[in-house]
Design an enzyme around this catalytic site. Structure first.
Site, PDB file in Angstrom:
ATOM      1  CE1 TYR A 278      -3.279  -2.696   0.000  1.00  0.00           C
ATOM      2  CE2 TYR A 278      -3.815  -2.070   2.315  1.00  0.00           C
ATOM      3  CZ  TYR A 278      -4.185  -2.913   1.135  1.00  0.00           C
ATOM      4  OH  TYR A 278      -5.038  -3.947   1.044  1.00  0.00           O
TER       5      TYR A 278
ATOM      6  CE  LYS B 254       0.470 -17.619  -2.599  1.00  0.00           C
ATOM      7  NZ  LYS B 254      -0.241 -18.677  -2.669  1.00  0.00           N
TER       8      LYS B 254
ATOM      9  CG  ASP C  19      -2.785 -19.847  -0.577  1.00  0.00           C
ATOM     10  OD1 ASP C  19      -1.951 -20.043   0.486  1.00  0.00           O
ATOM     11  OD2 ASP C  19      -2.196 -20.384  -1.674  1.00  0.00           O
TER      12      ASP C  19
ATOM     13  CG  ASP D   2      -7.115  -4.338   3.953  1.00  0.00           C
ATOM     14  OD1 ASP D   2      -8.304  -3.938   4.368  1.00  0.00           O
ATOM     15  OD2 ASP D   2      -7.124  -3.384   2.986  1.00  0.00           O
TER      16      ASP D   2
ATOM     17  CG  ASP E 144     -12.858  -6.793   5.716  1.00  0.00           C
ATOM     18  OD1 ASP E 144     -12.360  -5.931   6.686  1.00  0.00           O
ATOM     19  OD2 ASP E 144     -13.677  -5.929   4.750  1.00  0.00           O
TER      20      ASP E 144
END
Ligand code: NAD
Length: 360
Positions: free
Chosen positions: A141, A191, A223, A247, A251
């Protein structure tokens, strides 16, 4: 103790839920020996309307003077196609950077009273109690180079995922310290089968773990973690991950808690000379334009953020526990907003806020 707090209600339901959170904060302080100084500032879409900038200089000044900042949410649909510098979300990323809050703590709890609100099977979700620690000021980001390049007939978009050893070390240390006060388990998510960035992440987290021999560490690919959060949420205690993965995963955590409106968050930086930890506290949800202005947003994520503010910035654990207990009592009473699907008439944002105040 004198609590010097900046309030940034922001846009949409941000203003509605923050109003109730502030009522709860006032109530808790009134019941204690502490004093409260509240200042209000502009951030996001409302700040663009009033000053032309999503993060006005005045807000930066107020935030650096305050011990802690309580935020609502930012975002207005009218800015959806505005250039990046003129978008409300720029203000949010900016204030996190200005305050240097590098660790975002997101507690995810399945409250017994809400088990039926979760779309998942009760026996999978019951007992879920984890905290997601998301690195907040690095990664893709913020990394450069970034941008969209037009080159003749070809268009390329570039984002860069960058982490330094120091950035990983400090957030990992925070996660291990938190785990020490909980069930002593950290799951680091990356990852590393594909990204060099994640390989460094895994190496540094493993090194930090040696400083905390009483805390167990395991690693999980992002994942797989997305799947395990839903399949076996009870296996998680502290989940440590980088900015973008956190992020997305946090959620997903909202599904476990019953509604995104339930989730508080705390973004923590270094210690201030006053002894308070620099902190920015906000519900996880956004400005929800679809329900804004209707007095039906769930304020409990914002109210939970007040509990986090009391605990993490000021070490007021008893006061924080009083807020959390009041939230739990209100949930049990069934006086909740429409997102939690109560059997009778849903309560309004304001009614829920007042019920929490009354329960303190
Ligand atoms: P959102 O979180 O605002 O809403 C997603 C869905 O959840 C909507 O259906 C909404 O009605 C519901 N919801 C959210 N909070 C709720 C609450 N407290 N009570 C009841 N229902 C609730 O996410 P979005 O729709 O993707 O984004 C809307 C705007 O918010 C965008 O401009 C986005 O950029 C911004 N946003 C801001 C933040 C932030 O300020 N931290 C976070 C996420 C999104």
């Amino acid at each position: 103790m004198n609590l010097n707090i900046l309030v940034l209600p922001g846009d949409g339901i941000g203003t509605e839920v923050t109003r109730e959170a502030v009522k709860v904060l006032r109530r808790v302080v009134r019941k204690s020996d502490h004093s409260l100084k509240l200042t209000e500032g502009l951030l996001g879409g409302i700040a663009i309307h009033k000053t032309g900038s999503p993060l006005p200089d005045e807000t930066v000044r107020l935030a650096s003077e305050a011990d802690a900042t309580l935020m609502g949410a930012v975002g207005l649909p009218e800015f959806d196609h505005a250039p990046p510098e003129k978008r409300p979300e720029k203000g949010l990323l900016g204030i996190r950077k200005v305050l240097g809050v590098y660790a975002n703590l997101r507690p995810v709890r399945a409250y017994p009273a809400l088990l039926d609100s979760s779309p998942l099977k009760n026996d999978r979700v019951a007992g879920t109690d984890m905290i997601i620690v998301r690195e907040l000021t690095g990664g893709i980001y913020y990394g450069t180079p970034r941008g969209i390049e037009e080159n003749g007939s070809e268009t390329r978009a570039i984002n860069t995922m960058v982490y330094t050893r120091a950035e990983i070390e400090r957030v990992a240390q925070m996660a291990f310290h938190l785990a020490r006060g909980r069930r002593k388990k950290v799951t680091s998510v990356d990852k590393s089968n594909v990204l060099e960035n994640s390989q460094l992440w895994r190496r540094v987290v493993t090194e930090i773990a040696r400083e905390f021999p009483d805390v167990a560490l395991d690693h999980m690919l992002v994942d797989n973690c997305a799947m395990q959060l839903i399949l076996t949420p009870l296996r998680f205690d502290v989940v440590l991950t980088e900015n973008m993965f956190g992020d997305i995963l946090s959620d997903e955590g909202a599904v476990l808690a019953g509604s995104i409106g339930m989730l508080p968050s705390a973004s923590i930086g270094d210690r201030k000379p006053s002894g308070a930890w620099v902190g920015l506290y906000e519900p996880v949800h956004g400005s929800a334009p679809d329900i804004a202005g209707q007095n039906k947003a769930n304020p409990l994520g914002a109210i939970g953020s007040v509990a986090a503010l009391l605990e993490y910035s000021f070490g007021l654990k008893q006061e924080a526990a009083a807020v959390n207990a009041a939230v739990e009592a209100v949930l049990c009473s069934g006086k909740v907003t429409a997102d939690l699907k109560p059997p009778g008439r849903p309560a309004t944002t304001e009614e829920v806020g007042e019920a929490v105040c009354a329960a303190i």
